[in-house]
Design an enzyme around this catalytic site. Sequence first.
Site, short mmCIF file in Angstrom:
data_model
loop_
_atom_site.label_atom_id
_atom_site.label_comp_id
_atom_site.label_asym_id
_atom_site.label_seq_id
_atom_site.Cartn_x
_atom_site.Cartn_y
_atom_site.Cartn_z
CB SER A 243 -0.83 0.13 1.23
OG SER A 243 -1.59 1.22 1.39
CE1 TYR B 202 -4.66 -2.67 4.58
CE2 TYR B 202 -3.73 -0.42 4.50
CZ TYR B 202 -4.18 -1.34 3.83
OH TYR B 202 -4.10 -1.61 2.37
#
Length: 254
Positions: free
Chosen positions: A138, A151
């Site tokens: 990400s 995350y």
Amino acid sequence: MKTSGNTILVTGGASGIGRELAERFHAQGNTVIIAGRRQERLDEVAATHDGIVGYALDIADPASIDAFAETVVRHHPEINVLINNAGVMMFEDLTRSRDLADAESTIATNLLGPIRLTNALIDHLTTRPDAAIVNVTSGLAFVPLIATPTYSATKAAMHSYTVSLREALKGKVEVIELAPPAVQTELTPGQSTRDGYMPLGDFMDEVMALFSRQPTPAEILVEKVGFLRFAEAEKRFDPTLAAVNDFARRAREG
């Protein structure tokens, strides 16, 4: 990475980026195996694509991973590409003591899951021609979202792990990192229609164009994610951190 004639395993392949990767690689002439927790959702994808097959997998469960890997290699010995895509994103409040179940689940799914699955398949992949591993990280690996700290941390860890894996497997297995920006998927509630997030189709068009380059880039980075990926190198980390978190907060608030 060659773009056709592979047998590709995509985790989290029933929805979002995983499903798009599965369908687009299938359209390019690859056999595709998709994995996820809900067999019925996998079956829905497979039913409309001859050459896609789905197997249930709980990526957070080591026993499920071992059994899944054994089944996949037995039924699909030609598998040569692994795409570690499955992941979860949960909001957390760091300002008070809390139950850490969400944080622990995120680590098990996003970090331990791909490490364990790669470990379960690596002996097989190193015997296959044109083998590749794609780890989906990400943009938040490089500039974290404060509201989703675990995350962001797991994606940063996967970026580092991918660098090590690439060096360790040099000459044996090609290792690629795909780092998306904020994309319109259902990773979090309401995200699929959230203004300012990159439309999934546009993201995938750019991703597949990058995969088609020869040689394949070690990092698949659409233009929009460069703002995050190179923030520290370009000495603008602090203002980028502030801007990203302000944008995300306003987007969630509508």
